[in-house]
Design a protein around this motif. Structure first.
Motif, PDB file in Angstrom:
ATOM      1  N   GLY A 133      50.057  35.394  40.318  1.00 56.03           N
ATOM      2  CA  GLY A 133      50.843  34.221  40.668  1.00 56.03           C
ATOM      3  C   GLY A 133      50.755  33.877  42.135  1.00 56.03           C
ATOM      4  N   GLY A 134      50.528  34.876  42.977  1.00 53.72           N
ATOM      5  CA  GLY A 134      50.436  34.630  44.402  1.00 53.72           C
ATOM      6  C   GLY A 134      49.062  34.210  44.881  1.00 53.72           C
ATOM      7  N   LEU A 135      48.092  34.173  43.964  1.00 53.04           N
ATOM      8  CA  LEU A 135      46.723  33.818  44.359  1.00 53.04           C
ATOM      9  C   LEU A 135      46.544  32.307  44.291  1.00 53.04           C
ATOM     10  CD1 LEU A 135      44.727  36.663  42.557  1.00 53.04           C
ATOM     11  CD2 LEU A 135      45.484  36.543  44.938  1.00 53.04           C
ATOM     12  N   THR A 136      47.018  31.633  45.311  1.00 52.47           N
ATOM     13  CA  THR A 136      46.947  30.164  45.365  1.00 52.47           C
ATOM     14  C   THR A 136      46.225  29.682  46.615  1.00 52.47           C
ATOM     15  OG1 THR A 136      49.130  30.093  46.406  1.00 52.47           O
ATOM     16  CG2 THR A 136      49.043  29.876  44.005  1.00 52.47           C
ATOM     17  N   SER A 137      45.437  30.545  47.216  1.00 51.49           N
ATOM     18  CA  SER A 137      44.689  30.173  48.410  1.00 51.49           C
ATOM     19  C   SER A 137      43.419  31.008  48.482  1.00 51.49           C
ATOM     20  CB  SER A 137      45.534  30.424  49.669  1.00 51.49           C
ATOM     21  OG  SER A 137      44.730  30.347  50.846  1.00 51.49           O
ATOM     22  N   TRP A 138      42.381  30.416  49.043  1.00 53.10           N
ATOM     23  CA  TRP A 138      41.151  31.162  49.293  1.00 53.10           C
ATOM     24  C   TRP A 138      41.439  32.365  50.187  1.00 53.10           C
ATOM     25  CZ3 TRP A 138      36.130  30.627  47.579  1.00 53.10           C
ATOM     26  CH2 TRP A 138      35.176  31.428  48.232  1.00 53.10           C
ATOM     27  N   TYR A 139      42.422  32.238  51.038  1.00 50.39           N
ATOM     28  CA  TYR A 139      42.684  33.236  52.064  1.00 50.39           C
ATOM     29  C   TYR A 139      43.733  34.262  51.653  1.00 50.39           C
ATOM     30  CZ  TYR A 139      40.013  29.750  54.493  1.00 50.39           C
ATOM     31  OH  TYR A 139      39.016  28.866  54.826  1.00 50.39           O
ATOM     32  N   ALA A 140      44.162  34.238  50.388  1.00 54.71           N
ATOM     33  CA  ALA A 140      45.098  35.242  49.889  1.00 54.71           C
ATOM     34  C   ALA A 140      44.406  36.606  49.848  1.00 54.71           C
ATOM     35  CB  ALA A 140      45.597  34.861  48.504  1.00 54.71           C
ATOM     36  N   SER A 141      45.111  37.633  50.245  1.00 54.81           N
ATOM     37  CA  SER A 141      44.511  38.970  50.304  1.00 54.81           C
ATOM     38  C   SER A 141      44.309  39.582  48.920  1.00 54.81           C
ATOM     39  CB  SER A 141      45.391  39.889  51.151  1.00 54.81           C
ATOM     40  OG  SER A 141      46.696  39.999  50.587  1.00 54.81           O
ATOM     41  N   GLY A 142      45.029  39.087  47.937  1.00 54.09           N
ATOM     42  CA  GLY A 142      45.003  39.715  46.616  1.00 54.09           C
ATOM     43  C   GLY A 142      43.709  39.568  45.838  1.00 54.09           C
ATOM     44  N   TRP A 143      42.815  38.711  46.288  1.00 47.00           N
ATOM     45  CA  TRP A 143      41.544  38.576  45.572  1.00 47.00           C
ATOM     46  C   TRP A 143      40.704  39.846  45.698  1.00 47.00           C
ATOM     47  CZ3 TRP A 143      41.525  34.657  42.409  1.00 47.00           C
ATOM     48  CH2 TRP A 143      42.189  33.476  42.752  1.00 47.00           C
ATOM     49  N   ARG A 144      40.796  40.503  46.849  1.00 44.51           N
ATOM     50  CA  ARG A 144      39.944  41.668  47.090  1.00 44.51           C
ATOM     51  C   ARG A 144      40.322  42.814  46.139  1.00 44.51           C
ATOM     52  NH1 ARG A 144      36.174  42.796  50.268  1.00 44.51           N
ATOM     53  NH2 ARG A 144      36.488  40.829  51.375  1.00 44.51           N
ATOM     54  N   GLY A 145      39.320  43.306  45.429  1.00 44.73           N
ATOM     55  CA  GLY A 145      39.538  44.403  44.490  1.00 44.73           C
ATOM     56  C   GLY A 145      40.047  43.968  43.130  1.00 44.73           C
ATOM     57  N   LEU A 146      40.320  42.683  42.937  1.00 41.90           N
ATOM     58  CA  LEU A 146      40.792  42.184  41.645  1.00 41.90           C
ATOM     59  C   LEU A 146      39.721  42.438  40.584  1.00 41.90           C
ATOM     60  CD1 LEU A 146      43.320  40.476  40.654  1.00 41.90           C
ATOM     61  CD2 LEU A 146      41.769  38.517  40.686  1.00 41.90           C
ATOM     62  N   ARG A 147      40.114  42.998  39.453  1.00 40.19           N
ATOM     63  CA  ARG A 147      39.167  43.316  38.385  1.00 40.19           C
ATOM     64  C   ARG A 147      39.086  42.132  37.422  1.00 40.19           C
ATOM     65  NH1 ARG A 147      42.594  48.565  37.107  1.00 40.19           N
ATOM     66  NH2 ARG A 147      44.095  46.868  37.321  1.00 40.19           N
ATOM     67  N   VAL A 148      37.948  41.471  37.412  1.00 39.16           N
ATOM     68  CA  VAL A 148      37.803  40.223  36.669  1.00 39.16           C
ATOM     69  C   VAL A 148      36.661  40.330  35.666  1.00 39.16           C
ATOM     70  CG1 VAL A 148      37.512  37.726  36.823  1.00 39.16           C
ATOM     71  CG2 VAL A 148      38.592  38.963  38.714  1.00 39.16           C
ATOM     72  N   ALA A 149      36.920  39.908  34.438  1.00 38.62           N
ATOM     73  CA  ALA A 149      35.883  39.766  33.418  1.00 38.62           C
ATOM     74  C   ALA A 149      35.597  38.280  33.250  1.00 38.62           C
ATOM     75  CB  ALA A 149      36.329  40.362  32.091  1.00 38.62           C
ATOM     76  N   VAL A 150      34.321  37.901  33.317  1.00 38.94           N
ATOM     77  CA  VAL A 150      33.894  36.517  33.124  1.00 38.94           C
ATOM     78  C   VAL A 150      33.163  36.440  31.802  1.00 38.94           C
ATOM     79  CG1 VAL A 150      32.523  34.614  34.045  1.00 38.94           C
ATOM     80  CG2 VAL A 150      33.686  36.184  35.620  1.00 38.94           C
ATOM     81  N   LEU A 151      33.609  35.560  30.908  1.00 37.32           N
ATOM     82  CA  LEU A 151      32.989  35.417  29.590  1.00 37.32           C
ATOM     83  C   LEU A 151      32.044  34.228  29.605  1.00 37.32           C
ATOM     84  CD1 LEU A 151      36.084  36.009  27.251  1.00 37.32           C
ATOM     85  CD2 LEU A 151      34.534  37.689  28.296  1.00 37.32           C
ATOM     86  N   GLY A 152      30.743  34.500  29.497  1.00 34.68           N
ATOM     87  CA  GLY A 152      29.740  33.449  29.470  1.00 34.68           C
ATOM     88  C   GLY A 152      28.957  33.386  30.764  1.00 34.68           C
ATOM     89  N   LEU A 153      27.639  33.108  30.642  1.00 37.43           N
ATOM     90  CA  LEU A 153      26.776  33.060  31.814  1.00 37.43           C
ATOM     91  C   LEU A 153      25.982  31.755  31.862  1.00 37.43           C
ATOM     92  CD1 LEU A 153      25.884  34.515  34.354  1.00 37.43           C
ATOM     93  CD2 LEU A 153      24.163  35.748  33.017  1.00 37.43           C
ATOM     94  N   GLY A 154      26.657  30.645  31.590  1.00 36.50           N
ATOM     95  CA  GLY A 154      26.067  29.350  31.860  1.00 36.50           C
ATOM     96  C   GLY A 154      26.265  29.015  33.331  1.00 36.50           C
ATOM     97  N   ALA A 155      26.076  27.732  33.668  1.00 39.92           N
ATOM     98  CA  ALA A 155      26.257  27.309  35.059  1.00 39.92           C
ATOM     99  C   ALA A 155      27.679  27.588  35.535  1.00 39.92           C
ATOM    100  CB  ALA A 155      25.929  25.823  35.195  1.00 39.92           C
ATOM    101  N   THR A 156      28.659  27.354  34.647  1.00 42.40           N
ATOM    102  CA  THR A 156      30.051  27.590  35.030  1.00 42.40           C
ATOM    103  C   THR A 156      30.320  29.070  35.218  1.00 42.40           C
ATOM    104  OG1 THR A 156      30.830  25.603  33.896  1.00 42.40           O
ATOM    105  CG2 THR A 156      32.443  27.331  34.292  1.00 42.40           C
ATOM    106  N   GLY A 157      29.875  29.899  34.270  1.00 43.07           N
ATOM    107  CA  GLY A 157      30.104  31.334  34.363  1.00 43.07           C
ATOM    108  C   GLY A 157      29.503  31.932  35.620  1.00 43.07           C
ATOM    109  N   PHE A 158      28.303  31.480  35.978  1.00 44.36           N
ATOM    110  CA  PHE A 158      27.690  32.006  37.193  1.00 44.36           C
ATOM    111  C   PHE A 158      28.463  31.565  38.429  1.00 44.36           C
ATOM    112  CE2 PHE A 158      24.933  31.954  40.857  1.00 44.36           C
ATOM    113  CZ  PHE A 158      24.423  33.245  40.824  1.00 44.36           C
ATOM    114  N   ALA A 159      28.896  30.304  38.465  1.00 42.91           N
ATOM    115  CA  ALA A 159      29.666  29.818  39.620  1.00 42.91           C
ATOM    116  C   ALA A 159      30.964  30.606  39.774  1.00 42.91           C
ATOM    117  CB  ALA A 159      29.958  28.325  39.463  1.00 42.91           C
TER     118      ALA A 159
END
Length: 517
Positions: free
Chosen positions: A14-40
């Motif tokens: 909920g606090g990740l509302t800025s590019w500069y938020a510290s919480g992005w680092r180390g966030l474990r993310v699964a991306v489903l799909g590897l089209g142009a959108t998935g790669f971006a």
């Protein structure tokens, strides 16, 4: 294995509302799909310092190699079953590519066990990476069953004519995540949204978009197999209007879009602006004689109107058909909501040329006009083309995606000169013509090989077309049963026409078929 505390994860996200938020680092993310959108998505999140794993049934070699270069993991696994390592491992966030429906087993699992975002929500949360002239870009949102891409390009051209740095992006082919990372920044993003992208887009909370202006151009049956029902499709499209600041633009001739606006929760002061081919009421844009007129964005709207463009301007740009006029009006309303002056609208219209495969002239030969409207990928889109020409030899068929073609054939079938049926899903077309237009000459294309379909269709069409006829490729269906895309289908049609005629034209021609869109 210990599982993460869902409440802690929710607070962090909920606090990740800025590019500069510290919480992005180390966030474990699964991306489903590897089209142009998935790669971006993967590229963006890795740049932010997240730990990214991409899961996809397909493994496009170039993108897989690039994932390794940027530092993301790739797991090739069928997405009709939850990958074991995803089910067993801890993940904070799943980003779903827009092609995967909510009924997909992996998407369904993710929705029940963790937090799921789409690429548009992620881009909105990160929109502050680059500011231009000290301010964030305005977002203008466009959806609808038909006309989205042309209207997106038109609106972008209008903002550009006013000196804004603008990016047409989203479902138009340029991922929004690529645009928001452009180091020069933008004044305006004109974002085309598919119903798939809108489905996963929140309307409240920290990830909810707040657009300057928005529109749903029209609504007709489409993508019902993906959404599951017409109501679910309606609900997704209606999200485009949520939280709009300045203007919700709707189609006066389509009451469904008005209903969406009436139901929308918008920012106080936001206005409803209709567009119409008729004379506009105060507060709308429309047509007065041969002038596109604005009665919305001026002080004395009850007694006066502003000229935006003329019929001659539209005709010179190849945009004088009714459905193209509607696109121009919708784009103009969005641009005017963003402060573009009438001169900017006029200049953009005069310099604009529609993309290929949208009622595009291929050639006129022996009095017969050949038109490529391969972009008519559903019955609603085909209606505009069928209404635009007097006597038609209609090339129709493809993949119908659960949409009923019967009403279209009932209305237009008896009026066409002949019908040429392509596609693997042809029974609905054949059955509809037997019921509604049994006297109309009908030819099935027997070829199934992609290389042969259009040459055979063109030969059949040429054999029945007479001077004054229009041979119209308006398939009213998706292309993926026999072609790579609607553009591939259109290019092959144009190539087959030129090959059949051997350069024998009456002086009107779009030239050689384009190599790419």
């Amino acid at each position: 294995m210990p599982q993460p505390d869902p409440s802690n994860a929710s607070r962090r996200l909920g606090g990740l509302t800025s590019w500069y938020a510290s919480g992005w680092r180390g966030l474990r993310v699964a991306v489903l799909g590897l089209g142009a959108t998935g790669f971006a998505v993967a590229d963006t999140l890795v740049e932010l310092g997240a730990a990214v794993t991409v899961y996809s049934s397909d493994a496009p070699g170039d993108r897989v190699e690039l994932l390794d270069v940027i530092g993301a993991r790739f797991v090739q696994h069928p997405l009709d079953v939850v990958p074991p390592e995803l089910a067993e491992g801890a993940v904070d966030l799943v980003i779903v590519s827009p092609g995967l429906p909510p009924t997909n087993p992996v998407v369904d699992w993710a929705s029940r066990t963790t937090t799921v975002w789409g690429d548009i929500e992620l881009a909105w949360r990160l929109r502050d990476k680059v500011r231009r002239n000290g301010r964030l870009a305005d977002w203008v949102l466009i959806t609808g069953t038909n006309g989205k891409t042309t209207t997106t390009q038109l609106a972008a051209a209008m903002f550009a004519a006013d000196g804004r740095r603008v990016a047409p992006c989203g479902n138009i082919g340029v991922p929004v995540l690529d645009v928001i990372r452009d180091p020069d920044g933008y004044d305006v993003l004109v974002v085309e949204l598919s119903s798939h992208q809108l489905h996963s887009m929140p309307v409240d909370g920290p990830g909810a978009l707040i657009p300057l202006a928005s529109t749903c151009l029209n609504l007709a049956e489409d993508h019902l197999a993906w959404h599951g029902s017409m109501q679910a499709y309606w609900d997704a499209k209606a999200k485009v209007y949520a939280n709009t600041i300045a203007a919700c633009v709707y189609n006066v001739a389509d009451p469904e879009t008005r209903s969406m606006v009436e139901d929308a929760d918008v920012v106080e002061g936001c206005r409803a602006v209709g567009f119409t081919l008729g004379v506009p009421l105060a507060g709308d844009v429309g047509v007065v004689e041969d002038v596109l007129a604005d009665r919305a964005f001026l002080d004395d709207r009850r007694n006066a109107a502003l000229e935006l463009a003329t019929h001659d301007d539209l005709a010179a740009a190849g945009m004088d058909s009714p459905h193209m006029v509607m696109n121009v009006l919708a784009a103009a309303a969005l641009a005017r909501a963003g402060g573009v002056p009438p001169a900017g609208i006029r200049d953009a219209v005069r310099g604009f040329r529609p993309d290929h495969h949208r009622t595009e002239l291929v050639v006129t030969a022996h009095g017969v006009t050949w038109i490529d409207d391969s972009k008519a990928t559903n019955p609603h889109a085909a209606i505009a083309s069928l209404r635009a020409f007097e006597r038609v030899v209609w090339i129709v068929g493809g993949l119908f995606k659960g949409v009923d073609i019967d009403p279209l054939v009932a209305e237009f079938g008896p009026k066409v000169a002949a019908v040429i049926v392509i596609g693997t899903d042809r029974d609905p077309v054949l059955d509809a013509f037997r019921r509604h237009a049994p006297a109309v000459p009908l030819v099935e294309v027997g070829a199934t090989d992609t290389e042969e379909v259009m040459p055979e269709a063109v030969r059949h069409a040429a054999s029945v077309a007479r001077p004054g006829d229009t041979v119209l490729l308006a398939p009213a269906a998706a292309s993926f049963d026999q072609f790579d895309s609607y553009a591939d289908r259109g290019r092959r049609f144009a190539a087959a026409v030129h090959e059949h005629l051997g350069g024998d034209a009456d002086g009107e021609s779009a030239g050689s078929p384009p190599a790419a869109d």
